[in-house]
Scaffold this motif. Structure first.
Motif, mmCIF file in Angstrom:
data_model
loop_
_atom_site.group_PDB
_atom_site.id
_atom_site.type_symbol
_atom_site.label_atom_id
_atom_site.label_comp_id
_atom_site.label_asym_id
_atom_site.label_seq_id
_atom_site.Cartn_x
_atom_site.Cartn_y
_atom_site.Cartn_z
ATOM 1 N N TYR A 166 0.828 -1.217 0.000
ATOM 2 C CA TYR A 166 0.000 0.000 0.000
ATOM 3 C C TYR A 166 0.857 1.261 0.000
ATOM 4 O O TYR A 166 0.336 2.363 0.093
ATOM 5 N N GLY A 167 2.175 1.091 -0.058
ATOM 6 C CA GLY A 167 3.053 2.257 -0.067
ATOM 7 C C GLY A 167 3.310 2.838 1.299
ATOM 8 O O GLY A 167 3.839 3.955 1.401
ATOM 9 N N LEU A 168 2.961 2.106 2.340
ATOM 10 C CA LEU A 168 3.174 2.607 3.693
ATOM 11 C C LEU A 168 4.573 2.198 4.164
ATOM 12 O O LEU A 168 5.073 1.113 3.842
ATOM 13 N N HIS A 169 5.204 3.055 4.951
ATOM 14 C CA HIS A 169 6.559 2.814 5.487
ATOM 15 C C HIS A 169 6.484 2.545 6.983
ATOM 16 O O HIS A 169 5.528 2.927 7.655
ATOM 17 N N ASN A 170 7.484 1.891 7.469
ATOM 18 C CA ASN A 170 7.566 1.657 8.914
ATOM 19 C C ASN A 170 7.917 2.960 9.617
ATOM 20 O O ASN A 170 8.778 3.721 9.171
ATOM 21 N N GLN A 171 7.241 3.204 10.692
ATOM 22 C CA GLN A 171 7.419 4.442 11.435
ATOM 23 C C GLN A 171 8.577 4.309 12.427
ATOM 24 O O GLN A 171 8.706 3.293 13.107
ATOM 25 N N SER A 172 9.413 5.337 12.531
ATOM 26 C CA SER A 172 10.549 5.405 13.476
ATOM 27 C C SER A 172 11.374 4.126 13.450
ATOM 28 O O SER A 172 11.384 3.345 14.410
ATOM 29 N N PRO A 173 12.058 3.823 12.339
ATOM 30 C CA PRO A 173 12.872 2.604 12.266
ATOM 31 C C PRO A 173 13.998 2.651 13.307
ATOM 32 O O PRO A 173 14.550 3.707 13.622
ATOM 33 N N LEU A 174 14.319 1.486 13.829
ATOM 34 C CA LEU A 174 15.353 1.391 14.870
ATOM 35 C C LEU A 174 16.733 1.639 14.262
ATOM 36 O O LEU A 174 17.075 1.074 13.220
ATOM 37 N N PRO A 175 17.544 2.480 14.918
ATOM 38 C CA PRO A 175 18.918 2.705 14.409
ATOM 39 C C PRO A 175 19.849 1.592 14.905
ATOM 40 O O PRO A 175 19.725 1.097 16.022
ATOM 41 N N TYR A 176 20.799 1.246 14.067
ATOM 42 C CA TYR A 176 21.810 0.241 14.402
ATOM 43 C C TYR A 176 23.189 0.859 14.177
ATOM 44 O O TYR A 176 23.411 1.587 13.206
ATOM 45 N N GLU A 177 24.093 0.532 15.084
ATOM 46 C CA GLU A 177 25.475 1.019 14.977
ATOM 47 C C GLU A 177 26.429 -0.176 15.003
ATOM 48 O O GLU A 177 26.371 -1.004 15.915
ATOM 49 N N VAL A 178 27.304 -0.249 14.003
ATOM 50 C CA VAL A 178 28.297 -1.316 13.895
ATOM 51 C C VAL A 178 29.679 -0.670 13.967
ATOM 52 O O VAL A 178 30.050 0.111 13.066
ATOM 53 N N ALA A 179 30.404 -0.973 15.059
ATOM 54 C CA ALA A 179 31.757 -0.434 15.238
ATOM 55 C C ALA A 179 32.757 -1.377 14.581
ATOM 56 O O ALA A 179 32.681 -2.601 14.761
ATOM 57 N N ALA A 180 33.705 -0.824 13.835
ATOM 58 C CA ALA A 180 34.736 -1.609 13.149
ATOM 59 C C ALA A 180 36.007 -1.581 14.002
ATOM 60 O O ALA A 180 36.651 -0.537 14.130
ATOM 61 N N ALA A 181 36.342 -2.712 14.579
ATOM 62 C CA ALA A 181 37.536 -2.807 15.432
ATOM 63 C C ALA A 181 38.726 -3.225 14.590
ATOM 64 O O ALA A 181 38.666 -4.244 13.899
ATOM 65 N N PRO A 182 39.820 -2.481 14.623
ATOM 66 C CA PRO A 182 41.003 -2.891 13.848
ATOM 67 C C PRO A 182 41.638 -4.148 14.447
ATOM 68 O O PRO A 182 41.584 -4.375 15.650
ATOM 69 N N ASP A 183 42.237 -4.967 13.595
ATOM 70 C CA ASP A 183 42.905 -6.195 14.026
ATOM 71 C C ASP A 183 44.249 -5.821 14.643
ATOM 72 O O ASP A 183 45.151 -5.349 13.952
ATOM 73 N N GLN A 184 44.384 -6.024 15.934
ATOM 74 C CA GLN A 184 45.616 -5.667 16.623
ATOM 75 C C GLN A 184 46.701 -6.716 16.356
ATOM 76 O O GLN A 184 46.420 -7.876 16.059
ATOM 77 N N ARG A 185 47.941 -6.274 16.486
ATOM 78 C CA ARG A 185 49.051 -7.214 16.372
ATOM 79 C C ARG A 185 49.045 -8.156 17.568
ATOM 80 O O ARG A 185 48.645 -7.786 18.660
ATOM 81 N N PRO A 186 49.519 -9.379 17.379
ATOM 82 C CA PRO A 186 49.548 -10.312 18.516
ATOM 83 C C PRO A 186 50.567 -9.864 19.568
ATOM 84 O O PRO A 186 51.537 -9.164 19.267
ATOM 85 N N GLY A 187 50.331 -10.291 20.772
ATOM 86 C CA GLY A 187 51.278 -10.074 21.854
ATOM 87 C C GLY A 187 52.016 -11.364 22.165
ATOM 88 O O GLY A 187 51.431 -12.449 22.159
ATOM 89 N N VAL A 188 53.311 -11.276 22.446
ATOM 90 C CA VAL A 188 54.115 -12.474 22.692
ATOM 91 C C VAL A 188 55.186 -12.140 23.722
ATOM 92 O O VAL A 188 55.700 -11.018 23.771
ATOM 93 N N ASP A 189 55.488 -13.123 24.557
ATOM 94 C CA ASP A 189 56.472 -12.939 25.621
ATOM 95 C C ASP A 189 57.283 -14.214 25.758
ATOM 96 O O ASP A 189 56.743 -15.329 25.678
ATOM 97 N N LEU A 190 58.584 -14.059 25.949
ATOM 98 C CA LEU A 190 59.499 -15.180 26.164
ATOM 99 C C LEU A 190 60.313 -14.891 27.410
ATOM 100 O O LEU A 190 60.927 -13.831 27.526
#
Length: 968
Positions: A71-95
C-alpha cells in the motif's frame, strides 16, 4: 563467525567483516532498503515475510532498515543500528626464562616459557635465534635472525612435540615444545620450551639470543607479526662456573655457621627454661609463651636447614649437567640433604598446638614432655649442623680438585677437536691448491692449442679442414690422457680420503661416531682459519684460568696445613706444585699462542703439529692432577679410618675398666665403702664422653652412621650416670645391672666403630671394598693412558736420538704390555656395555677402542713408534673422556628419573586447588569447607552415605538359600 538471534543496537566486529542480515516482518512488504547515516542506500532481498541482505564493514556504520508494503506505507521510526569496526591488533608475545641469570649452562639445557595472545587468532609461533662472539644489544643490528620452528599445533595435555632443529650460524639448536593449560584456544597459548644447545660450536664468551615471533590469522595479508624481547644467554667458561660454585659454598658455609650460633643461643635459652621448670613445674603465662617461642624458633631453624640442603643439591646437579662434578659428590649432597632435612618429632608439633590452644594452659606433664623433646631435638640438631659444616668443608676440598680435573678434561677434548679441524682444513687447502694448479695447466694447454690452430691456418689455407681436423684429433687425444690422469688423481684422492676417513673411524675420532649427529658433523666443512684461531685463543685463556685455580688451591692447602699439619697435606701440596710447574712451563712455551698465530697466517698444517704437542702436555698434566686428587681422597680416608680405630681402641680400654667395675660391685653396698667404685665409674663415664666428643669430629664421612654411634654413646653415658647414682644410693642390684648393661653397650659400640672403620677404609671383605663404577674405571684408564702417552713420546725421542738400544727395547716391551693390558680391560668394559639395553648404551664403540689399543701395542712391540702412533694415542685418550662423560650423563639422567619418581611418594605440601580460583569455575565448591556448601549439597551428601550404609547392611545379611529346582 558468530550467529546472533537478534541484532543489538550496537555491535563491534573486525574490520573487513561481512554482516549477513535476515529479518522478519509482520506482513508482506514490497521493498526493503538499508539506509546508512551518509545517505547511501542498499537494497535488500524481499521474500514474502523475510528480508535478507549483507553489508561489508570496512569502517564504522550507522544504518536503519526502511520497509515499504504493497500500500506504499513505510515503517514508522525505524530502529537505528550502529556497527563499530575494530582494527585487528598485532599479537602479543612474551618469552622468559624462570630465574634467569643470563648464563647459558655448559650442558646446554635450558627451559623457557613462551606465551602469546591475539584478539582474533594465532596462526603461527616461531623461534628465531642468533649466535656470535659478541651478541649485539640492539635487536635491529648485527646478524640476521635464523631458524624457524613451529609448535602452535601442540595439543594441550598431550605428548610434547618431537625434537626440531633450528639451524644457526654456530650449528644446530634442538627445540621441543609442551603446551601448558587445558584449553585448546587459538586466542591464547602458553608453552614450555625445552632447548638443547649442546651441539652449538660456542666458546666461552659467546652468546645465544632467542626470540619468539607470533603471526596472527589476519586475511587478507599481510598478517600481524610481533616479536618478543630478545632473551640473551652468555656461555661462561668452566673456570667461571667453578668460581661461582666456590663462592656459593662460602655463602652456604656462612649461613650454616650463623645457624650454628643461633642454635647455641637457643640451647642456652632451653637450659635456662628447664632449670626454671624444675623449680616450678607449673609455669606462668609468660614462661609458657617463652617456651612456645623457643619451640617455634627450633622449627624455623629446621626449615632453614632443609632449604640450604636443597640449594646444595640443585647447585651440584647443575655442575653434574656441566660435567664438572662426580657421582660421589651428588651422593654426598643427598646424604647432607637427608641429614639436614630430618624433621622433628611429630609429638612435638602436637604438644606445641596444645600449648597454643586458647582457653587455658597445658598440663605440667605436657609442658615437661615438650621441653624434654625440645632438648633432645636441639642436641640432635647441633650435631647435624656440625656434621653439615664438616661435610661442606670436605666437599669443597674435593670439588676443588674434581673441578680442576674436569676443566682439564674439557680442555683436552677441545684441543683434540681443534687439532682434527686444523688437519681437515689443511687437507682442504691442499686439495684446493691442487685443483687450482691443474686448472691453470689446462688453461695453458688450451691457449697452446689455439695458437697452433692459428699458425696452421696462416701457413696453409687449402688444407685447412683436414689439418684442422687432424689438429683437433691430436688435441683431443692429448686431452684424454690428461683427463684420465685427472680422473685417476681424483679417484686416488677419493680413495685416500676414504682411507683417511676409515682410519679416523678406526682410531675413534669422536666426530666420526656411529650416531647420525656424528655422521652429519663429519660431513660438514671445517670452520675457517680465523674461527679456529678464535677458539684457540679462548682455550689459551682457559689455560690461564686453570693456572689461577691451581695457585688458589695450593694456597688454600698450605693455609690448612699450617692450621692442621699432616703428612698427607704435604704430599698433596707437592703434587699440586708439580701440576702448577707444568702449567707455567706450558704457558712459557706458549704453544697455544703459536698455534693461533699459525692459524692467523693461514697455515693450519703447522698449527695442527703444535696442537698435537699441546695435547701431549695437557695429557701429562691430567695424569698429575688425577694423582693429586686420588692422593687427597686417600689421605682423607686414611685419617678418618685411623681416628676411628684409635677411638675404638679407647673404647676397648674403657670396656676392660667397666668389666672390672661390674665384677667389684658386691651384693650389698650398705656395709661397704663405695667411694672408690663410684669414683671409678664416674671416670669411665667422663672418658666415654670424651670419646663421644672425638667421634663427633669425624662426621665429614658417613654422618648418618656416625650419628647412630653417637646416639649409642649417649645411651651408654646415661646408663653409667644411673649406675653412679645407684652406687651413691647404696642400691647394689640396680648398680650391678647398670654396670653390666654399660659393659655390653660398650662392646657393641667398639664393634660398630671397627665396622665403620672397615667400611670407610675399603679393606677386607663384605661391603668394605665396593666395586668401581664404569665412570671411575674409565677415569682410571684415562689417567693410565695419559701416562702411557707421555712415556711413548719419550720413547720416540730416545729412538730418534740414540736408535734402538737394549734399554729402548725393554722400554718398548714394557710399554706394549701395559697398552695390551689396557686393551683387555677395555674389552671387558665393552662386553659389559653390550649387555645393557639399547637405550642405555654409550656413545661410541668401546670394542673398537680396545682394538685400536691392541694395534698400537703391536706397533710398539715391533718398534714402529712414530708421530702417527702418538696422534692415535691422543685420540684414544679423547675418546675415553668422551665415553666417561657419556656414562656420567647416563647415570645423571637415571638419577633424575628416580628422584622424580620418589617425589611422587614424598610428603606433600600446600593446599588443594587454587586460592584465587575463578568464581564461575565448576570445581570451586570442591575445595570449599563443608560449612560453606549449600543446604542442597549437604542433603545430597547425607543421602549418598545413607545409600552406602544400606548397601553395606544388605551385603552383611546372609543370602537366602535357593529353593529346590531354582537355578543359582
Amino acid at each position: 563467525e558468530r550467529d546472533l538471534e537478534r541484532l543489538p543496537s550496537w555491535i563491534e566486529v573486525p574490520v573487513g567483516s561481512r554482516l549477513e542480515l535476515q529479518g522478519r516482518v509482520s506482513h508482506a512488504v514490497r521493498e526493503a532498503a538499508l539506509i546508512t547515516a551518509s545517505g547511501d542506500t542498499l537494497a535488500l532481498f524481499v521474500d514474502s515475510l523475510t528480508v535478507r541482505g549483507s553489508l561489508d564493514i570496512d569502517r564504522e556504520q550507522n544504518f536503519v532498515v526502511l520497509l515499504t508494503d504493497n500500500y506504499g506505507l513505510h515503517n514508522q521510526s525505524p530502529l537505528p543500528y550502529e556497527v563499530a569496526a575494530a582494527p585487528d591488533q598485532r599479537p602479543g608475545v612474551d618469552l622468559e626464562r624462570p630465574d634467569d641469570d643470563g648464563i647459558l649452562p655448559l650442558s646446554g639445557e635450558v627451559t623457557l616459557l613462551a606465551e602469546a595472545a591475539d584478539d582474533y587468532g594465532l596462526a603461527r609461533l616461531s623461534l628465531l635465534t642468533r649466535t656470535g662472539a659478541a651478541v649485539p644489544r640492539d635487536a635491529e643490528q648485527g646478524e640476521e635472525w635464523l631458524g624457524d620452528v613451529f609448535w602452535l599445533d601442540t595439543k594441550p595435555g598431550g605428548e610434547p612435540n618431537i625434537w626440531q632443529e633450528v639451524h644457526t650460524a654456530a650449528g644446530p639448536l634442538r627445540v621441543r615444545a609442551v603446551r601448558l593449560g587445558d584449553e585448546d584456544s587459538r586466542l591464547r597459548a602458553r608453552f614450555r620450551l625445552e632447548v638443547r644447545a649442546d651441539e652449538l660450536d660456542l666458546v666461552a664468551g659467546d652468546g645465544l639470543e632467542l626470540v619468539v615471533e607470533a603471526v596472527d590469522n589476519k586475511r587478507p595479508l599481510p598478517a600481524g607479526r610481533t616479536r618478543s624481547g630478545a632473551l640473551r644467554l652468555m656461555l661462561p667458561s668452566a673456570a667461571d662456573v667453578l668460581v661461582t660454585q666456590a663462592e656459593s659454598n662460602e655463602d652456604r658455609k656462612s649461613e650454616l655457621e650463623e645457624m650454628r650460633a643461633r642454635s647455641r643461643q637457643l640451647n642456652v635459652d632451653l637450659d635456662r627454661l628447664n632449670r626454671e621448670l624444675m623449680k616450678n613445674p607449673v609455669p606462668d603465662w609468660a614462661r609458657q609463651k617463652e617456651m612456645e617461642a623457643a619451640i617455634d624458633r627450633q622449627q624455623k631453624l629446621q626449615q632453614e636447614l632443609a632449604r640450604v640442603a636443597e640449594q646444595l643439591q640443585q647447585e651440584l646437579q647443575k655442575l653434574a649437567q656441566s660435567q664438572l662434578t662426580s657421582e660421589a659428590q651428588l651422593e654426598k649432597a643427598d646424604e647432607m640433604s637427608e641429614l639436614l632435612g630430618q624433621n622433628n618429632s611429630a609429638q612435638l608439633g602436637e604438644l606445641l598446638e596444645k600449648m597454643q590452644e586458647s582457653g587455658g594452659q597445658a598440663s605440667p606433664e605436657d609442658v615437661a614432655r615438650a621441653m624434654d623433646e625440645v632438648a633432645r631435638n636441639q642436641q640432635d640438631m647441633a650435631r647435624r649442623l656440625d656434621a653439615a659444616l664438616s661435610m661442606l668443608k670436605r666437599m669443597a676440598q674435593e670439588q676443588e680438585l674434581e673441578g680442576l680435573t674436569a676443566l682439564l678434561e674439557q680442555m683436552i677434548q677441545k684441543q683434540q677437536e681443534l687439532a682434527d679441524l686444523s688437519r681437515q682444513l689443511a687437507a682442504q687447502q691442499e686439495a684446493e691448491a691442487e685443483q687450482t694448479e691443474s686448472g691453470a695447466n689446462s688453461e695453458e694447454g688450451q691457449d697452446g692449442e689455439e695458437n697452433a690452430g692459428e699458425n696452421s691456418e696462416g701457413e696453409n689455407s687449402e688444407g685447412e679442414s683436414s689439418e684442422g681436423e687432424k689438429t683437433e684429433g691430436v688435441n683431443s687425444e692429448g686431452e684424454n690422457p690428461e683427463g684420465e690422469s685427472s680422473e685417476s688423481e681424483s679417484a686416488e684422492g677419493e680413495n685416500s680420503d676414504g682411507e683417511q676417513q676409515e682410519s679416523q673411524e678406526q682410531s675413534g675420532d669422536p666426530s666420526d661416531s656411529d650416531s647420525e649427529s656424528g655422521g652429519e658433523k663429519s660431513q660438514t666443512p671445517p670452520p675457517s682459519s680465523e674461527e679456529l684461531a678464535r677458539r684457540q685463543e679462548a682455550l689459551e685463556k682457559e689455560l690461564e684460568q686453570l693456572q689461577e685455580k691451581l695457585e688458589e688451591a695450593l694456597e688454600n692447602l698450605r693455609q690448612e696445613n699450617e692450621e692442621n699439619p699432616s703428612d698427607s697435606s704435604d704430599d698433596m701440596a707437592e703434587a699440586l706444585e708439580d701440576a702448577l710447574e707444568q702449567v707455567k712451563k706450558q704457558r712459557q712455551e706458549d704453544k697455544m699462542g703459536k698455534a693461533g698465530e699459525q692459524l692467523d697466517q693461514q697455515d693450519p698444517g703447522k698449527a695442527a703439529e703444535i696442537q698435537e704437542q699441546t695435547l701431549r702436555d695437557l695429557g701429562s698434566l691430567y695424569s698429575v692432577l688425577l694423582k693429586s686428587q686420588q692422593a687427597m681422597q686417600q689421605a682423607m680416608k686414611m685419617e678418618q679410618v685411623s681416628s676411628l680405630r684409635g677411638l675404638a681402641a679407647d673404647m676397648l680400654a674403657l670396656s676392660a675398666k667397666q668389666e672390672e667395675i661390674s665384677q667389684k660391685i658386691p651384693a650389698q653396698l650398705r656395709d661397704l665403702r663405695t667411694l672408690d667404685l663410684t669414683r671409678d665409674q664416674h671416670r669411665v663415664q667422663k672418658s666415654a664422653a670424651g670419646v663421644r666428643d672425638g667421634l663427633g669430629e669425624l662426621m665429614a664421612e658417613a654422618p648418618n652412621r656416625i650419628m647412630k654411634l653417637l646416639r649409642q654413646l649417649d645411651t651408654l653415658i646415661e646408663a653409667m650416670g644411673e649406675g653412679v647414682q645407684a652406687m651413691e644410693d647404696n642400691r647394689a642390684p640396680v648398680a650391678r645391672r647398670q654396670a653390666r648393661e654399660a659393659l655390653s653397650q660398650t662392646n657393641r659400640i667398639v664393634i660398630g666403630m671397627l665396622t665403620e672403620a672397615q667400611m670407610q677404609g675399603g679393606g677386607g671383605g663384605g661391603s668394605g671394598s665396593p666395586q668401581q663404577s664404569m665412570a671411575e674405571q674409565l677415569q682410571q684408564m684415562a689417567q693410565e693412558q695419559a701416562g702411557l702417552n707421555g712415556v711413548t713420546e719419550e720413547l720416540r725421542r730416545m729412538l730418534a736420538d740414540r736408535g734402538i738400544s737394549q734399554k729402548a727395547r725393554s722400554e718398548m716391551q714394557r710399554l706394549g704390555e701395559q697398552q695390551a693390558e689396557m686393551a683387555g680391560r677395555m674389552g671387558e668394559l665393552a662386553e659389559e656395555e653390550r649387555l645393557k639395553p639399547e637405550g642405555e648404551r654409550l656413545l661410541g664403540d668401546l670394542s673398537e677402542m680396545g682394538r685400536d689399543m691392541e694395534r698400537i701395542s703391536q706397533e710398539i712391540d715391533d718398534g714402529l713408534v712414530s708421530e702417527e702412533t702418538l696422534i692415535r694415542q691422543e685420540r684414544i685418550l679423547s675418546r675415553m673422556l668422551d665415553a666417561r662423560n657419556s656414562v656420567r650423563r647416563r647415570d645423571f639422567t637415571n638419577r633424575r628419573e628416580s628422584e622424580t619418581g620418589n617425589r611422587l611418594y614424598a610428603e606433600q605440601e600446600g593446599s588443594l586447588g587454587s586460592e584465587q580460583s575463578d568464581e564461575n569455575s565448576p570445581f570451586r565448591l570442591k575445595y570449599q569447607p563443608l560449612e560453606q556448601a549449600p543446604m542442597e549439597y549437604r542433603d545430597l551428601v547425607r543421602r549418598y552415605f545413607s545409600a552406602l550404609d544400606s548397601l553395606g547392611r544388605v551385603a552383611d545379611d546372609p543370602a537366602p538359600s535357593p529353593a529346590e529346582g531354582d537355578t543359582p
